[in-house]
Design an enzyme around this catalytic site. Structure first.
Site, PDB file in Angstrom:
ATOM      1  N   LYS A  30       2.787  -4.458  -1.820  1.00  0.00           N
ATOM      2  CA  LYS A  30       2.211  -3.302  -1.478  1.00  0.00           C
ATOM      3  C   LYS A  30       1.333  -2.623  -2.524  1.00  0.00           C
ATOM      4  CE  LYS A  30       2.976  -1.807   2.134  1.00  0.00           C
ATOM      5  NZ  LYS A  30       2.272  -2.045   3.075  1.00  0.00           N
ATOM      6  N   GLY A  38      17.343  -6.625  -9.061  1.00  0.00           N
ATOM      7  CA  GLY A  38      16.462  -5.498  -9.405  1.00  0.00           C
ATOM      8  C   GLY A  38      16.505  -4.353  -8.332  1.00  0.00           C
ATOM      9  N   LYS A  59      17.565  -4.316   8.595  1.00  0.00           N
ATOM     10  CA  LYS A  59      17.679  -3.164   7.630  1.00  0.00           C
ATOM     11  C   LYS A  59      18.924  -2.333   7.659  1.00  0.00           C
ATOM     12  CE  LYS A  59      13.082  -4.084   6.641  1.00  0.00           C
ATOM     13  NZ  LYS A  59      12.383  -4.143   7.860  1.00  0.00           N
ATOM     14  N   LEU A  60      19.332  -1.574   6.483  1.00  0.00           N
ATOM     15  CA  LEU A  60      20.578  -0.843   6.287  1.00  0.00           C
ATOM     16  C   LEU A  60      21.063  -0.245   7.732  1.00  0.00           C
ATOM     17  CD1 LEU A  60      22.914  -0.042   4.229  1.00  0.00           C
ATOM     18  CD2 LEU A  60      21.663   2.081   4.212  1.00  0.00           C
ATOM     19  N   THR A  63       4.163   2.419   0.495  1.00  0.00           N
ATOM     20  CA  THR A  63       5.526   2.855   0.449  1.00  0.00           C
ATOM     21  C   THR A  63       5.737   3.633  -0.889  1.00  0.00           C
ATOM     22  OG1 THR A  63       7.779   1.910   0.240  1.00  0.00           O
ATOM     23  CG2 THR A  63       5.727   0.280  -0.449  1.00  0.00           C
ATOM     24  N   GLY A  90       0.992  -3.496  15.108  1.00  0.00           N
ATOM     25  CA  GLY A  90       1.396  -2.329  16.012  1.00  0.00           C
ATOM     26  C   GLY A  90       2.559  -3.080  16.846  1.00  0.00           C
ATOM     27  N   ALA A  91       3.109  -4.282  16.891  1.00  0.00           N
ATOM     28  CA  ALA A  91       4.160  -4.610  17.442  1.00  0.00           C
ATOM     29  C   ALA A  91       5.491  -4.654  16.424  1.00  0.00           C
ATOM     30  CB  ALA A  91       4.044  -5.759  17.958  1.00  0.00           C
TER      31      ALA A  91
HETATM   32  P1  NAD Z   1       7.911  -4.412  10.462  1.00  0.00           P
HETATM   33  O1  NAD Z   1       8.656  -5.424   9.647  1.00  0.00           O
HETATM   34  O2  NAD Z   1       8.952  -3.546  11.587  1.00  0.00           O
HETATM   35  O3  NAD Z   1       6.577  -4.298  11.136  1.00  0.00           O
HETATM   36  C1  NAD Z   1       5.585  -5.322  10.602  1.00  0.00           C
HETATM   37  C2  NAD Z   1       4.718  -5.648  11.866  1.00  0.00           C
HETATM   38  O4  NAD Z   1       3.691  -6.418  11.086  1.00  0.00           O
HETATM   39  C3  NAD Z   1       5.215  -6.910  12.696  1.00  0.00           C
HETATM   40  O5  NAD Z   1       4.996  -6.540  14.075  1.00  0.00           O
HETATM   41  C4  NAD Z   1       4.901  -8.079  12.332  1.00  0.00           C
HETATM   42  O6  NAD Z   1       4.621  -9.055  13.289  1.00  0.00           O
HETATM   43  C5  NAD Z   1       3.251  -7.779  11.807  1.00  0.00           C
HETATM   44  N1  NAD Z   1       2.740  -8.657  10.848  1.00  0.00           N
HETATM   45  C6  NAD Z   1       3.209  -9.202   9.572  1.00  0.00           C
HETATM   46  N2  NAD Z   1       2.446  -9.938   9.013  1.00  0.00           N
HETATM   47  C7  NAD Z   1       1.142  -9.889   9.878  1.00  0.00           C
HETATM   48  C8  NAD Z   1      -0.013 -10.466   9.794  1.00  0.00           C
HETATM   49  N3  NAD Z   1      -0.357 -11.410   8.934  1.00  0.00           N
HETATM   50  N4  NAD Z   1      -0.912 -10.016  10.513  1.00  0.00           N
HETATM   51  C9  NAD Z   1      -0.528  -9.430  11.596  1.00  0.00           C
HETATM   52  N5  NAD Z   1       0.379  -8.700  12.005  1.00  0.00           N
HETATM   53  C10 NAD Z   1       1.461  -8.841  10.912  1.00  0.00           C
HETATM   54  O7  NAD Z   1       7.630  -3.278   9.454  1.00  0.00           O
HETATM   55  P2  NAD Z   1       7.748  -1.463   9.451  1.00  0.00           P
HETATM   56  O8  NAD Z   1       9.032  -1.260   8.932  1.00  0.00           O
HETATM   57  O9  NAD Z   1       7.303  -1.008  10.718  1.00  0.00           O
HETATM   58  O10 NAD Z   1       6.547  -1.213   8.252  1.00  0.00           O
HETATM   59  C11 NAD Z   1       5.285  -1.206   8.683  1.00  0.00           C
HETATM   60  C12 NAD Z   1       4.551  -0.801   7.628  1.00  0.00           C
HETATM   61  O11 NAD Z   1       4.961   0.504   6.920  1.00  0.00           O
HETATM   62  C13 NAD Z   1       4.595  -1.728   6.342  1.00  0.00           C
HETATM   63  O12 NAD Z   1       3.243  -2.004   5.978  1.00  0.00           O
HETATM   64  C14 NAD Z   1       5.618  -1.414   5.365  1.00  0.00           C
HETATM   65  O13 NAD Z   1       5.282  -1.730   4.079  1.00  0.00           O
HETATM   66  C15 NAD Z   1       5.342   0.244   5.616  1.00  0.00           C
HETATM   67  N6  NAD Z   1       6.545   1.167   5.003  1.00  0.00           N
HETATM   68  C16 NAD Z   1       7.699   0.853   5.732  1.00  0.00           C
HETATM   69  C17 NAD Z   1       8.620   1.813   5.392  1.00  0.00           C
HETATM   70  C18 NAD Z   1      10.092   1.707   6.191  1.00  0.00           C
HETATM   71  O14 NAD Z   1      11.127   2.210   5.770  1.00  0.00           O
HETATM   72  N7  NAD Z   1      10.304   0.771   7.295  1.00  0.00           N
HETATM   73  C19 NAD Z   1       8.440   2.773   4.716  1.00  0.00           C
HETATM   74  C20 NAD Z   1       7.372   2.997   4.149  1.00  0.00           C
HETATM   75  C21 NAD Z   1       6.455   2.202   4.312  1.00  0.00           C
HETATM   76  O1  DAU Z   2      11.482   3.190   0.614  1.00  0.00           O
HETATM   77  C1  DAU Z   2      10.511   2.640   1.603  1.00  0.00           C
HETATM   78  C2  DAU Z   2      11.048   1.192   1.937  1.00  0.00           C
HETATM   79  O2  DAU Z   2      12.349   1.454   2.605  1.00  0.00           O
HETATM   80  C3  DAU Z   2      10.073   0.374   2.927  1.00  0.00           C
HETATM   81  O3  DAU Z   2       8.791   0.219   2.120  1.00  0.00           O
HETATM   82  C4  DAU Z   2      10.648  -0.915   3.158  1.00  0.00           C
HETATM   83  O4  DAU Z   2       9.698  -1.740   4.060  1.00  0.00           O
HETATM   84  C5  DAU Z   2      11.770  -0.683   3.928  1.00  0.00           C
HETATM   85  O5  DAU Z   2      12.569  -1.781   4.251  1.00  0.00           O
HETATM   86  C6  DAU Z   2      12.691   0.213   3.123  1.00  0.00           C
HETATM   87  O6  DAU Z   2      13.344  -0.741   2.025  1.00  0.00           O
HETATM   88  P1  DAU Z   2      14.853  -0.503   1.316  1.00  0.00           P
HETATM   89  O7  DAU Z   2      14.793  -1.742   0.647  1.00  0.00           O
HETATM   90  O8  DAU Z   2      15.115   0.755   0.733  1.00  0.00           O
HETATM   91  O9  DAU Z   2      15.568  -0.483   2.801  1.00  0.00           O
HETATM   92  P2  DAU Z   2      16.792  -1.527   3.211  1.00  0.00           P
HETATM   93  O10 DAU Z   2      17.293  -0.636   4.378  1.00  0.00           O
HETATM   94  O11 DAU Z   2      16.669  -2.737   3.057  1.00  0.00           O
HETATM   95  O12 DAU Z   2      18.146  -0.796   2.335  1.00  0.00           O
HETATM   96  C7  DAU Z   2      18.411   0.520   2.042  1.00  0.00           C
HETATM   97  C8  DAU Z   2      19.344   0.724   1.155  1.00  0.00           C
HETATM   98  O13 DAU Z   2      20.648   0.080   1.620  1.00  0.00           O
HETATM   99  C9  DAU Z   2      19.012  -0.090  -0.248  1.00  0.00           C
HETATM  100  O14 DAU Z   2      19.694   0.679  -1.373  1.00  0.00           O
HETATM  101  C10 DAU Z   2      19.679  -1.367  -0.177  1.00  0.00           C
HETATM  102  C11 DAU Z   2      20.928  -1.104   0.633  1.00  0.00           C
HETATM  103  N1  DAU Z   2      21.519  -2.259   1.490  1.00  0.00           N
HETATM  104  C12 DAU Z   2      20.581  -2.753   2.516  1.00  0.00           C
HETATM  105  C13 DAU Z   2      21.213  -3.760   3.280  1.00  0.00           C
HETATM  106  C14 DAU Z   2      20.163  -4.456   4.191  1.00  0.00           C
HETATM  107  C15 DAU Z   2      22.920  -2.372   1.546  1.00  0.00           C
HETATM  108  O15 DAU Z   2      23.765  -1.950   0.708  1.00  0.00           O
HETATM  109  N2  DAU Z   2      23.233  -3.723   2.407  1.00  0.00           N
HETATM  110  C16 DAU Z   2      22.533  -4.221   3.073  1.00  0.00           C
HETATM  111  O16 DAU Z   2      22.948  -5.160   3.824  1.00  0.00           O
END
Ligand code: NAD
Ligand code: DAU
Length: 359
Positions: A163, A284, A198-199, A135, A15-16
Protein backbone atom coordinates in the site's frame (compact mmCIF):
# COMPACT_ATOMS: atom_id res chain seq x y z
CA UNK A 1 -8.81 23.23 0.10
CA UNK A 2 -9.19 22.32 -3.57
CA UNK A 3 -12.09 23.59 -5.67
CA UNK A 4 -15.16 21.42 -5.63
CA UNK A 5 -15.25 19.13 -8.64
CA UNK A 6 -18.25 17.46 -10.24
CA UNK A 7 -17.70 14.14 -11.96
CA UNK A 8 -20.23 12.71 -14.37
CA UNK A 9 -18.54 9.36 -14.89
CA UNK A 10 -16.34 7.52 -12.38
CA UNK A 11 -14.19 4.43 -12.82
CA UNK A 12 -14.35 2.59 -9.49
CA UNK A 13 -11.80 -0.20 -9.30
CA UNK A 14 -12.42 -2.88 -6.67
CA UNK A 15 -16.06 -1.77 -6.64
CA UNK A 16 -17.33 -5.29 -5.86
CA UNK A 17 -15.39 -5.44 -2.58
CA UNK A 18 -16.39 -4.33 0.90
CA UNK A 19 -15.71 -0.57 0.90
CA UNK A 20 -15.81 -0.11 -2.89
CA UNK A 21 -19.32 -1.55 -3.16
CA UNK A 22 -20.51 0.71 -0.35
CA UNK A 23 -19.06 3.67 -2.25
CA UNK A 24 -20.84 2.59 -5.47
CA UNK A 25 -24.18 2.01 -3.70
CA UNK A 26 -23.97 5.36 -1.91
CA UNK A 27 -22.82 7.50 -4.85
CA UNK A 28 -25.41 6.04 -7.24
CA UNK A 29 -28.01 6.23 -4.48
CA UNK A 30 -27.65 10.01 -4.32
CA UNK A 31 -29.48 9.96 -7.67
CA UNK A 32 -27.60 12.98 -9.00
CA UNK A 33 -27.01 11.40 -12.42
CA UNK A 34 -23.45 10.20 -11.77
CA UNK A 35 -22.50 7.14 -13.82
CA UNK A 36 -20.07 4.51 -12.54
CA UNK A 37 -18.03 1.89 -14.32
CA UNK A 38 -16.79 -0.76 -11.88
CA UNK A 39 -13.63 -2.64 -12.83
CA UNK A 40 -13.14 -5.63 -10.57
CA UNK A 41 -11.21 -8.87 -10.94
CA UNK A 42 -13.66 -10.69 -8.66
CA UNK A 43 -10.99 -12.34 -6.54
CA UNK A 44 -12.16 -14.44 -3.59
CA UNK A 45 -12.94 -11.09 -1.88
CA UNK A 46 -14.99 -9.57 -4.71
CA UNK A 47 -18.67 -10.39 -4.98
CA UNK A 48 -21.16 -9.05 -7.51
CA UNK A 49 -23.89 -9.69 -4.94
CA UNK A 50 -22.50 -6.68 -3.05
CA UNK A 51 -23.97 -4.57 -5.84
CA UNK A 52 -27.39 -6.28 -5.76
CA UNK A 53 -29.12 -3.23 -4.21
CA UNK A 54 -28.07 -1.32 -7.35
CA UNK A 55 -29.07 -4.08 -9.74
CA UNK A 56 -32.48 -4.29 -8.07
CA UNK A 57 -33.25 -0.62 -8.76
CA UNK A 58 -33.68 0.02 -12.51
CA UNK A 59 -32.76 3.71 -12.26
CA UNK A 60 -29.51 2.94 -10.41
CA UNK A 61 -28.73 -0.11 -12.55
CA UNK A 62 -28.94 2.02 -15.70
CA UNK A 63 -26.02 4.12 -14.41
CA UNK A 64 -23.75 1.18 -13.52
CA UNK A 65 -21.49 -0.72 -15.91
CA UNK A 66 -19.63 -3.72 -14.54
CA UNK A 67 -16.39 -4.93 -16.15
CA UNK A 68 -14.61 -7.99 -14.84
CA UNK A 69 -10.87 -7.45 -15.23
CA UNK A 70 -7.50 -6.82 -13.65
CA UNK A 71 -6.18 -3.33 -12.90
CA UNK A 72 -2.73 -4.67 -13.79
CA UNK A 73 -3.84 -5.37 -17.38
CA UNK A 74 -3.20 -2.28 -19.57
CA UNK A 75 -5.36 -3.68 -22.39
CA UNK A 76 -8.37 -3.60 -20.09
CA UNK A 77 -7.56 -0.41 -18.23
CA UNK A 78 -6.55 2.01 -21.00
CA UNK A 79 -9.82 2.11 -22.98
CA UNK A 80 -11.83 2.43 -19.76
CA UNK A 81 -9.77 5.38 -18.54
CA UNK A 82 -10.28 7.26 -21.83
CA UNK A 83 -13.97 7.84 -21.18
CA UNK A 84 -14.13 8.82 -17.52
CA UNK A 85 -13.66 11.89 -15.33
CA UNK A 86 -12.05 10.28 -12.27
CA UNK A 87 -10.61 6.98 -11.07
CA UNK A 88 -11.27 5.86 -7.49
CA UNK A 89 -8.93 2.96 -6.82
CA UNK A 90 -10.14 0.56 -4.14
CA UNK A 91 -8.67 -2.53 -5.83
CA UNK A 92 -6.17 -4.33 -3.61
CA UNK A 93 -5.55 -7.52 -1.76
CA UNK A 94 -6.69 -6.34 1.66
CA UNK A 95 -5.98 -8.99 4.30
CA UNK A 96 -2.76 -8.70 6.32
CA UNK A 97 -2.69 -12.39 7.28
CA UNK A 98 -2.86 -13.45 3.64
CA UNK A 99 0.00 -11.06 2.81
CA UNK A 100 2.14 -12.96 5.29
CA UNK A 101 1.39 -16.33 3.71
CA UNK A 102 1.09 -15.32 0.02
CA UNK A 103 2.47 -11.84 -0.72
CA UNK A 104 2.73 -12.01 -4.54
CA UNK A 105 -0.81 -10.89 -5.36
CA UNK A 106 -0.38 -7.93 -3.01
CA UNK A 107 2.52 -6.68 -5.08
CA UNK A 108 0.87 -7.48 -8.42
CA UNK A 109 -2.22 -5.41 -7.59
CA UNK A 110 -0.87 -2.90 -5.06
CA UNK A 111 2.24 -1.92 -7.01
CA UNK A 112 2.01 -3.03 -10.68
CA UNK A 113 -1.75 -2.53 -10.77
CA UNK A 114 -1.52 1.00 -9.38
CA UNK A 115 1.22 1.79 -11.88
CA UNK A 116 -0.89 0.55 -14.80
CA UNK A 117 -3.77 2.78 -13.66
CA UNK A 118 -1.48 5.81 -13.30
CA UNK A 119 0.08 5.28 -16.71
CA UNK A 120 -3.37 4.98 -18.29
CA UNK A 121 -4.33 8.30 -16.67
CA UNK A 122 -1.09 9.95 -17.78
CA UNK A 123 -1.52 9.06 -21.45
CA UNK A 124 -5.29 9.65 -21.60
CA UNK A 125 -6.42 12.36 -24.02
CA UNK A 126 -8.43 13.97 -21.23
CA UNK A 127 -6.63 13.11 -17.99
CA UNK A 128 -8.95 12.03 -15.18
CA UNK A 129 -8.46 12.86 -11.50
CA UNK A 130 -7.06 9.91 -9.54
CA UNK A 131 -7.88 8.93 -5.95
CA UNK A 132 -5.84 6.21 -4.27
CA UNK A 133 -7.56 4.52 -1.33
CA UNK A 134 -4.80 3.80 1.17
CA UNK A 135 -4.58 2.87 4.82
CA UNK A 136 -3.37 3.92 8.27
CA UNK A 137 -1.18 0.80 8.18
CA UNK A 138 1.42 2.74 6.14
CA UNK A 139 2.41 4.56 9.37
CA UNK A 140 3.18 1.23 11.06
CA UNK A 141 2.82 0.88 14.81
CA UNK A 142 2.04 4.23 16.49
CA UNK A 143 3.43 4.07 20.01
CA UNK A 144 1.78 7.25 21.33
CA UNK A 145 -0.18 10.21 20.02
CA UNK A 146 -1.80 10.36 16.58
CA UNK A 147 0.00 10.28 13.23
CA UNK A 148 -0.30 13.35 11.02
CA UNK A 149 -0.20 13.06 7.23
CA UNK A 150 3.42 14.23 7.07
CA UNK A 151 4.67 11.64 9.58
CA UNK A 152 7.21 9.20 8.13
CA UNK A 153 5.69 6.07 6.64
CA UNK A 154 6.97 2.83 8.15
CA UNK A 155 4.96 -0.15 6.88
CA UNK A 156 5.63 -3.44 8.67
CA UNK A 157 3.60 -6.10 6.81
CA UNK A 158 3.78 -7.03 3.12
CA UNK A 159 0.23 -5.68 2.79
CA UNK A 160 1.19 -2.32 4.28
CA UNK A 161 4.41 -2.19 2.25
CA UNK A 162 2.48 -2.72 -0.98
CA UNK A 163 0.00 0.00 0.00
CA UNK A 164 2.88 2.38 0.82
CA UNK A 165 4.49 1.62 -2.55
CA UNK A 166 1.21 2.38 -4.31
CA UNK A 167 0.98 5.74 -2.54
CA UNK A 168 4.55 6.62 -3.45
CA UNK A 169 3.86 5.86 -7.10
CA UNK A 170 0.86 8.19 -6.98
CA UNK A 171 2.98 10.94 -5.46
CA UNK A 172 5.65 10.43 -8.13
CA UNK A 173 3.06 10.88 -10.90
CA UNK A 174 1.86 14.12 -9.33
CA UNK A 175 5.38 15.51 -9.05
CA UNK A 176 6.86 14.18 -12.29
CA UNK A 177 3.88 14.18 -14.64
CA UNK A 178 1.57 16.74 -13.06
CA UNK A 179 -1.22 14.18 -12.59
CA UNK A 180 -4.18 15.44 -10.57
CA UNK A 181 -4.27 12.91 -7.72
CA UNK A 182 -5.16 12.57 -4.03
CA UNK A 183 -4.64 9.86 -1.41
CA UNK A 184 -6.83 8.84 1.54
CA UNK A 185 -5.58 6.81 4.49
CA UNK A 186 -8.49 5.10 6.21
CA UNK A 187 -8.54 3.41 9.60
CA UNK A 188 -10.02 -0.04 10.38
CA UNK A 189 -13.32 -0.18 8.57
CA UNK A 190 -16.28 -2.41 9.47
CA UNK A 191 -19.93 -2.81 8.49
CA UNK A 192 -22.26 -4.75 6.18
CA UNK A 193 -20.69 -6.83 3.36
CA UNK A 194 -17.34 -7.08 5.24
CA UNK A 195 -15.56 -10.25 4.16
CA UNK A 196 -15.70 -12.79 7.00
CA UNK A 197 -11.92 -13.25 7.08
CA UNK A 198 -11.55 -9.96 9.04
CA UNK A 199 -11.79 -9.69 12.83
CA UNK A 200 -15.31 -8.31 13.34
CA UNK A 201 -17.18 -10.37 10.72
CA UNK A 202 -15.11 -13.48 11.50
CA UNK A 203 -15.97 -13.27 15.16
CA UNK A 204 -19.66 -12.47 14.51
CA UNK A 205 -20.10 -15.39 12.11
CA UNK A 206 -18.07 -17.84 14.20
CA UNK A 207 -20.02 -16.84 17.32
CA UNK A 208 -23.33 -17.33 15.49
CA UNK A 209 -22.14 -20.89 14.82
CA UNK A 210 -20.79 -21.29 18.40
CA UNK A 211 -17.30 -21.84 16.97
CA UNK A 212 -14.06 -20.69 18.67
CA UNK A 213 -12.93 -17.06 18.21
CA UNK A 214 -9.15 -17.00 17.58
CA UNK A 215 -7.82 -13.89 19.33
CA UNK A 216 -4.19 -13.14 18.47
CA UNK A 217 -1.73 -12.81 21.35
CA UNK A 218 -2.92 -10.88 24.38
CA UNK A 219 -5.69 -9.15 22.40
CA UNK A 220 -4.58 -5.75 23.67
CA UNK A 221 -3.70 -4.45 20.20
CA UNK A 222 -5.54 -1.22 19.46
CA UNK A 223 -7.37 -0.25 16.29
CA UNK A 224 -9.35 2.87 15.37
CA UNK A 225 -12.74 1.75 14.04
CA UNK A 226 -14.55 3.48 11.17
CA UNK A 227 -18.03 2.65 9.88
CA UNK A 228 -17.98 1.76 6.19
CA UNK A 229 -20.50 4.39 5.03
CA UNK A 230 -18.49 7.07 6.84
CA UNK A 231 -15.33 5.87 5.10
CA UNK A 232 -17.07 5.95 1.70
CA UNK A 233 -18.35 9.49 2.37
CA UNK A 234 -14.86 10.66 3.33
CA UNK A 235 -13.40 9.26 0.11
CA UNK A 236 -16.05 11.02 -1.95
CA UNK A 237 -15.40 14.31 -0.15
CA UNK A 238 -11.67 14.07 -0.83
CA UNK A 239 -12.35 13.16 -4.46
CA UNK A 240 -14.44 16.29 -4.91
CA UNK A 241 -12.67 18.77 -2.60
CA UNK A 242 -9.17 17.44 -1.88
CA UNK A 243 -6.17 19.38 -3.12
CA UNK A 244 -4.06 17.62 -5.74
CA UNK A 245 -0.93 15.98 -4.33
CA UNK A 246 -2.37 15.92 -0.81
CA UNK A 247 -2.99 12.98 1.51
CA UNK A 248 -5.90 12.86 3.97
CA UNK A 249 -6.21 10.71 7.08
CA UNK A 250 -9.69 9.21 7.58
CA UNK A 251 -9.73 8.51 11.30
CA UNK A 252 -12.71 6.74 12.84
CA UNK A 253 -12.16 8.30 16.25
CA UNK A 254 -13.08 5.04 18.00
CA UNK A 255 -9.87 3.50 19.34
CA UNK A 256 -10.51 0.19 21.10
CA UNK A 257 -8.48 -2.85 22.13
CA UNK A 258 -9.39 -6.02 20.28
CA UNK A 259 -10.53 -7.50 23.59
CA UNK A 260 -12.94 -4.61 24.11
CA UNK A 261 -14.34 -5.07 20.58
CA UNK A 262 -14.85 -8.79 21.13
CA UNK A 263 -16.47 -8.25 24.54
CA UNK A 264 -18.98 -5.79 23.05
CA UNK A 265 -19.70 -8.10 20.14
CA UNK A 266 -20.33 -11.10 22.41
CA UNK A 267 -22.53 -9.06 24.72
CA UNK A 268 -24.67 -7.91 21.80
CA UNK A 269 -24.94 -11.48 20.46
CA UNK A 270 -25.66 -12.92 23.92
CA UNK A 271 -22.72 -15.33 23.56
CA UNK A 272 -20.16 -16.25 26.27
CA UNK A 273 -16.50 -15.13 26.52
CA UNK A 274 -15.62 -18.83 26.74
CA UNK A 275 -15.84 -18.95 22.92
CA UNK A 276 -12.61 -16.88 22.80
CA UNK A 277 -9.35 -18.80 22.25
CA UNK A 278 -6.12 -16.90 22.66
CA UNK A 279 -3.82 -18.11 19.91
CA UNK A 280 -0.33 -17.50 18.56
CA UNK A 281 0.08 -13.89 17.48
CA UNK A 282 0.27 -12.55 13.91
CA UNK A 283 3.99 -12.12 13.00
CA UNK A 284 4.98 -8.44 13.03
CA UNK A 285 1.61 -7.53 14.54
CA UNK A 286 1.26 -3.75 14.90
CA UNK A 287 0.11 -2.96 18.44
CA UNK A 288 -1.61 0.32 17.70
CA UNK A 289 -2.86 2.44 14.82
CA UNK A 290 -3.91 6.01 15.52
CA UNK A 291 -4.22 9.00 13.18
CA UNK A 292 -4.95 12.68 13.55
CA UNK A 293 -7.98 13.45 11.39
CA UNK A 294 -7.97 17.26 11.65
CA UNK A 295 -7.05 17.84 8.00
CA UNK A 296 -10.15 16.01 6.79
CA UNK A 297 -12.29 17.58 9.49
CA UNK A 298 -11.28 20.94 8.02
CA UNK A 299 -12.76 19.78 4.68
CA UNK A 300 -16.07 19.18 6.47
CA UNK A 301 -16.10 15.45 7.27
CA UNK A 302 -16.65 13.74 10.58
CA UNK A 303 -17.83 10.21 11.42
CA UNK A 304 -21.61 10.07 11.75
CA UNK A 305 -21.95 6.58 13.29
CA UNK A 306 -20.67 5.75 16.79
CA UNK A 307 -18.79 2.48 17.21
CA UNK A 308 -21.50 1.06 19.47
CA UNK A 309 -24.30 1.86 16.99
CA UNK A 310 -22.22 0.75 14.00
CA UNK A 311 -21.33 -2.56 15.60
CA UNK A 312 -24.96 -3.18 16.57
CA UNK A 313 -26.21 -2.55 13.05
CA UNK A 314 -23.37 -4.64 11.59
CA UNK A 315 -24.34 -7.57 13.82
CA UNK A 316 -27.99 -7.12 12.81
CA UNK A 317 -26.96 -7.15 9.14
CA UNK A 318 -24.97 -10.37 9.48
CA UNK A 319 -27.84 -12.02 11.34
CA UNK A 320 -30.23 -10.99 8.57
CA UNK A 321 -27.89 -11.97 5.70
CA UNK A 322 -26.76 -15.45 6.58
CA UNK A 323 -26.82 -16.66 2.95
CA UNK A 324 -24.41 -13.84 1.98
CA UNK A 325 -21.77 -14.74 4.57
CA UNK A 326 -22.18 -18.49 4.16
CA UNK A 327 -21.53 -18.01 0.46
CA UNK A 328 -18.44 -15.86 1.24
CA UNK A 329 -17.24 -18.75 3.42
CA UNK A 330 -17.44 -21.23 0.53
CA UNK A 331 -14.88 -21.98 -2.21
CA UNK A 332 -11.40 -22.24 -0.70
CA UNK A 333 -12.54 -20.91 2.69
CA UNK A 334 -12.01 -24.19 4.58
CA UNK A 335 -8.49 -24.58 3.17
CA UNK A 336 -7.67 -20.98 4.13
CA UNK A 337 -9.12 -21.42 7.58
CA UNK A 338 -7.14 -24.57 8.26
CA UNK A 339 -3.92 -22.97 7.02
CA UNK A 340 -4.37 -19.82 9.07
CA UNK A 341 -5.97 -21.19 12.21
CA UNK A 342 -5.64 -25.00 12.34
CA UNK A 343 -2.33 -25.16 14.20
CA UNK A 344 -3.07 -21.99 16.19
CA UNK A 345 -6.34 -23.36 17.52
CA UNK A 346 -4.84 -26.79 18.21
CA UNK A 347 -1.95 -25.29 20.20
CA UNK A 348 -3.67 -22.36 21.94
CA UNK A 349 -1.61 -19.87 23.91
CA UNK A 350 -0.71 -21.41 27.23
CA UNK A 351 0.61 -18.34 29.03
CA UNK A 352 -2.16 -15.85 28.22
CA UNK A 353 -5.08 -14.96 30.49
CA UNK A 354 -8.35 -16.18 28.99
CA UNK A 355 -10.90 -15.77 31.73
CA UNK A 356 -12.58 -12.56 30.56
CA UNK A 357 -12.40 -9.50 28.36
CA UNK A 358 -10.20 -7.32 30.61
CA UNK A 359 -8.60 -4.31 28.84
P1 NAD B 1 -11.82 -6.08 -0.24
O1 NAD B 1 -10.79 -7.15 -0.18
O2 NAD B 1 -13.16 -6.32 0.37
O3 NAD B 1 -12.10 -5.69 -1.77
C1 NAD B 1 -11.08 -5.57 -2.71
C2 NAD B 1 -11.72 -5.64 -4.10
O4 NAD B 1 -10.69 -5.45 -5.07
C3 NAD B 1 -12.38 -6.97 -4.40
O5 NAD B 1 -13.65 -6.74 -4.99
C4 NAD B 1 -11.44 -7.63 -5.38
O6 NAD B 1 -12.08 -8.52 -6.28
C5 NAD B 1 -10.85 -6.43 -6.09
N1 NAD B 1 -9.52 -6.68 -6.67
C6 NAD B 1 -8.44 -7.25 -6.07
N2 NAD B 1 -7.41 -7.31 -6.94
C7 NAD B 1 -7.84 -6.73 -8.09
C8 NAD B 1 -7.23 -6.49 -9.35
N3 NAD B 1 -5.96 -6.85 -9.60
N4 NAD B 1 -7.95 -5.88 -10.30
C9 NAD B 1 -9.24 -5.51 -10.07
N5 NAD B 1 -9.87 -5.75 -8.92
C10 NAD B 1 -9.18 -6.34 -7.93
O7 NAD B 1 -11.12 -4.79 0.35
P2 NAD B 1 -11.73 -3.57 1.19
O8 NAD B 1 -11.67 -3.88 2.61
O9 NAD B 1 -13.01 -3.15 0.56
O10 NAD B 1 -10.61 -2.47 0.89
C11 NAD B 1 -10.71 -1.63 -0.25
C12 NAD B 1 -9.53 -0.71 -0.28
O11 NAD B 1 -9.50 0.06 0.92
C13 NAD B 1 -8.19 -1.42 -0.35
O12 NAD B 1 -7.34 -0.69 -1.20
C14 NAD B 1 -7.68 -1.39 1.07
O13 NAD B 1 -6.26 -1.40 1.11
C15 NAD B 1 -8.23 -0.07 1.55
N6 NAD B 1 -8.50 0.05 2.99
C16 NAD B 1 -9.23 -0.90 3.64
C17 NAD B 1 -9.52 -0.74 4.99
C18 NAD B 1 -10.33 -1.77 5.76
O14 NAD B 1 -10.35 -1.70 7.00
N7 NAD B 1 -11.01 -2.69 5.11
C19 NAD B 1 -9.06 0.40 5.68
C20 NAD B 1 -8.29 1.34 4.97
C21 NAD B 1 -8.03 1.16 3.63
O1 DAU C 1 -6.10 -0.29 9.59
C1 DAU C 1 -6.64 -0.41 8.30
C2 DAU C 1 -6.56 -1.85 7.87
O2 DAU C 1 -7.52 -2.55 8.66
C3 DAU C 1 -6.83 -2.07 6.39
O3 DAU C 1 -5.84 -1.41 5.65
C4 DAU C 1 -6.85 -3.56 6.06
O4 DAU C 1 -7.20 -3.76 4.71
C5 DAU C 1 -7.89 -4.23 6.95
O5 DAU C 1 -7.89 -5.62 6.74
C6 DAU C 1 -7.59 -3.93 8.42
O6 DAU C 1 -6.36 -4.56 8.83
P1 DAU C 1 -6.19 -5.28 10.26
O7 DAU C 1 -5.09 -6.25 10.16
O8 DAU C 1 -6.15 -4.28 11.36
O9 DAU C 1 -7.63 -6.00 10.34
P2 DAU C 1 -8.06 -7.47 10.81
O10 DAU C 1 -9.55 -7.50 10.83
O11 DAU C 1 -7.34 -8.54 10.08
O12 DAU C 1 -7.52 -7.48 12.32
C7 DAU C 1 -7.98 -6.54 13.28
C8 DAU C 1 -7.26 -6.84 14.58
O13 DAU C 1 -7.76 -8.11 15.06
C9 DAU C 1 -5.76 -7.00 14.44
O14 DAU C 1 -5.13 -6.50 15.61
C10 DAU C 1 -5.56 -8.52 14.35
C11 DAU C 1 -6.70 -9.06 15.20
N1 DAU C 1 -7.23 -10.38 14.80
C12 DAU C 1 -7.62 -10.54 13.51
C13 DAU C 1 -8.10 -11.74 13.07
C14 DAU C 1 -8.54 -11.93 11.63
C15 DAU C 1 -7.34 -11.41 15.71
O15 DAU C 1 -7.00 -11.24 16.90
N2 DAU C 1 -7.81 -12.61 15.27
C16 DAU C 1 -8.19 -12.83 13.99
O16 DAU C 1 -8.59 -13.97 13.65
Amino acid sequence: MGDSQAFGHLLVTGGAGFIGSCYVRDVLGRRDGTRITVLDKLTYAGNEANLAPVRDDPELAARLTFVRGDIADPAVVRPLVESIDAVVNFAAESHVDRSILDPEAFLATGVIGVHVLLEACRVAVRRPRFLQVSTDEVYGHVEAGHALEDAPIAPRSPYAAAKAAGELLVRSYVVTHGLDAVVTRGSNTYGPYHHPEKLIPLFITNALDDRPLPLYGDGLQRRDWLYVADHAAAIDLVLRHGASGETYNVAGGAERTNRAVVALLLERLGKPWSLVRQVEDRPGHDRRYAMDGAKLTALGWRPSVSFEDGLASTIDWFQANESWWRSARSGDWDGWYERQYGRRLANGLAAAPSSGPGD
